[in-house]
Design a protein around this motif. Sequence first.
Motif, PDB file in Angstrom:
ATOM      1  N   SER A 141      12.903  12.944  38.235  1.00 28.15           N
ATOM      2  CA  SER A 141      13.398  14.253  38.667  1.00 28.15           C
ATOM      3  C   SER A 141      14.882  14.419  38.362  1.00 28.15           C
ATOM      4  O   SER A 141      15.605  13.450  38.219  1.00 28.15           O
ATOM      5  N   ASP A 142      15.303  15.676  38.331  1.00 24.75           N
ATOM      6  CA  ASP A 142      16.719  15.960  38.144  1.00 24.75           C
ATOM      7  C   ASP A 142      17.409  15.906  39.511  1.00 24.75           C
ATOM      8  O   ASP A 142      16.767  16.032  40.553  1.00 24.75           O
ATOM      9  N   PRO A 143      18.739  15.721  39.540  1.00 24.59           N
ATOM     10  CA  PRO A 143      19.468  15.588  40.803  1.00 24.59           C
ATOM     11  C   PRO A 143      19.271  16.756  41.777  1.00 24.59           C
ATOM     12  O   PRO A 143      19.158  16.540  42.980  1.00 24.59           O
ATOM     13  N   SER A 144      19.201  17.968  41.289  1.00 27.63           N
ATOM     14  CA  SER A 144      19.026  19.118  42.170  1.00 27.63           C
ATOM     15  C   SER A 144      17.686  19.047  42.900  1.00 27.63           C
ATOM     16  O   SER A 144      17.600  19.301  44.101  1.00 27.63           O
ATOM     17  N   ARG A 145      16.649  18.689  42.182  1.00 30.22           N
ATOM     18  CA  ARG A 145      15.314  18.586  42.797  1.00 30.22           C
ATOM     19  C   ARG A 145      15.289  17.464  43.832  1.00 30.22           C
ATOM     20  O   ARG A 145      14.693  17.612  44.897  1.00 30.22           O
ATOM     21  N   ILE A 146      15.935  16.348  43.524  1.00 34.40           N
ATOM     22  CA  ILE A 146      16.005  15.233  44.470  1.00 34.40           C
ATOM     23  C   ILE A 146      16.724  15.677  45.739  1.00 34.40           C
ATOM     24  O   ILE A 146      16.273  15.413  46.849  1.00 34.40           O
ATOM     25  N   ALA A 147      17.846  16.386  45.581  1.00 34.83           N
ATOM     26  CA  ALA A 147      18.626  16.842  46.736  1.00 34.83           C
ATOM     27  C   ALA A 147      17.799  17.760  47.634  1.00 34.83           C
ATOM     28  O   ALA A 147      17.766  17.585  48.862  1.00 34.83           O
ATOM     29  N   HIS A 148      17.126  18.724  47.049  1.00 38.04           N
ATOM     30  CA  HIS A 148      16.335  19.677  47.850  1.00 38.04           C
ATOM     31  C   HIS A 148      15.150  18.982  48.521  1.00 38.04           C
ATOM     32  O   HIS A 148      14.850  19.256  49.687  1.00 38.04           O
ATOM     33  N   ALA A 149      14.488  18.082  47.809  1.00 35.12           N
ATOM     34  CA  ALA A 149      13.354  17.360  48.402  1.00 35.12           C
ATOM     35  C   ALA A 149      13.822  16.469  49.551  1.00 35.12           C
ATOM     36  O   ALA A 149      13.137  16.365  50.576  1.00 35.12           O
ATOM     37  N   LEU A 150      14.986  15.859  49.397  1.00 33.37           N
ATOM     38  CA  LEU A 150      15.530  15.019  50.461  1.00 33.37           C
ATOM     39  C   LEU A 150      15.812  15.841  51.715  1.00 33.37           C
ATOM     40  O   LEU A 150      15.433  15.451  52.820  1.00 33.37           O
ATOM     41  N   LEU A 151      16.459  16.978  51.552  1.00 34.14           N
ATOM     42  CA  LEU A 151      16.763  17.829  52.710  1.00 34.14           C
ATOM     43  C   LEU A 151      15.483  18.292  53.397  1.00 34.14           C
ATOM     44  O   LEU A 151      15.405  18.298  54.633  1.00 34.14           O
ATOM     45  N   ASP A 152      14.495  18.693  52.618  1.00 34.19           N
ATOM     46  CA  ASP A 152      13.223  19.138  53.202  1.00 34.19           C
ATOM     47  C   ASP A 152      12.566  18.013  53.994  1.00 34.19           C
ATOM     48  O   ASP A 152      12.065  18.232  55.107  1.00 34.19           O
ATOM     49  N   ALA A 153      12.569  16.807  53.426  1.00 34.09           N
ATOM     50  CA  ALA A 153      11.944  15.661  54.106  1.00 34.09           C
ATOM     51  C   ALA A 153      12.684  15.318  55.398  1.00 34.09           C
ATOM     52  O   ALA A 153      12.050  15.087  56.441  1.00 34.09           O
ATOM     53  N   LEU A 154      14.006  15.290  55.344  1.00 34.72           N
ATOM     54  CA  LEU A 154      14.780  14.971  56.546  1.00 34.72           C
ATOM     55  C   LEU A 154      14.613  16.028  57.624  1.00 34.72           C
ATOM     56  O   LEU A 154      14.543  15.709  58.812  1.00 34.72           O
ATOM     57  N   GLN A 155      14.497  17.269  57.215  1.00 32.30           N
ATOM     58  CA  GLN A 155      14.300  18.346  58.180  1.00 32.30           C
ATOM     59  C   GLN A 155      12.942  18.219  58.869  1.00 32.30           C
ATOM     60  O   GLN A 155      12.793  18.565  60.033  1.00 32.30           O
ATOM     61  N   ARG A 156      11.945  17.698  58.136  1.00 34.72           N
ATOM     62  CA  ARG A 156      10.617  17.526  58.727  1.00 34.72           C
ATOM     63  C   ARG A 156      10.575  16.373  59.729  1.00 34.72           C
ATOM     64  O   ARG A 156       9.870  16.460  60.721  1.00 34.72           O
ATOM     65  N   VAL A 157      11.305  15.280  59.461  1.00 34.39           N
ATOM     66  CA  VAL A 157      11.161  14.095  60.311  1.00 34.39           C
ATOM     67  C   VAL A 157      12.212  13.990  61.414  1.00 34.39           C
ATOM     68  O   VAL A 157      12.006  13.244  62.365  1.00 34.39           O
ATOM     69  N   LEU A 158      13.316  14.713  61.309  1.00 37.31           N
ATOM     70  CA  LEU A 158      14.376  14.598  62.312  1.00 37.31           C
ATOM     71  C   LEU A 158      14.675  15.952  62.953  1.00 37.31           C
ATOM     72  O   LEU A 158      14.635  16.975  62.275  1.00 37.31           O
ATOM     73  N   PRO A 159      15.024  15.940  64.235  1.00 37.48           N
ATOM     74  CA  PRO A 159      15.382  17.197  64.916  1.00 37.48           C
ATOM     75  C   PRO A 159      16.842  17.561  64.624  1.00 37.48           C
ATOM     76  O   PRO A 159      17.727  17.346  65.445  1.00 37.48           O
TER      77      PRO A 159
END
Length: 191
Positions: free
Chosen positions: A35-53
């Motif tokens: 993946s490109d860096p932008s896609r990695i960044a957005h996927a990371l934020l989405d994942a963290l938002q799902r698992v952490l309050p």
Amino acid sequence: MDAQFIDREEENRLLQRFVNDLVSVVALPAMWSGSDPSRIAHALLDALQRVLPLDLIYIRLKGTEDEAPVEAVRLARSQNQTNSPLEIGKLLGAWLGADSQGWPQLMRNTLGDREISIAPFGLGLQGEIGVIVAGAERADFPRQTERLLLSIAANQASIALQEARLLDEQKRIASELDQRVWKRSKELAAA
């Protein structure tokens, strides 16, 4: 005695949730391969938002010579997202500064009209790739498990981002080599 049993039950439930969240974070690189860096960044934020309050999760990736910096933000669904990633980046930039060694581990900050506890997590050994900033309105943020999950996510993202940059560099070098071979073949054919 019953209270002790309930406490252990609750403790086991929290531990199981943490293990599930940890597995989710550790599995992220498999999703990011190539993946490109932008896609990695957005996927990371989405994942963290799902698992952490979290009320705020922000990422800033430093750009290379050929690419602009990447900034992205996620706010809790209950928050009004009136600020763009760039505006939030400017607000946090004054607090973070350029030197990752000087970043405070935790700070209460005013973001918009609310007080928020903010913790930065550098990407790369010295924050040379960028930074993740996580925040919550809770005074006890980040809990030990949240700090651990965010640190692991930052490490996983650092590895994926370094791989993405190396892959881009390999592609660029391969393209240049192909151009040189094509040019030299053309010269030889003409001779």
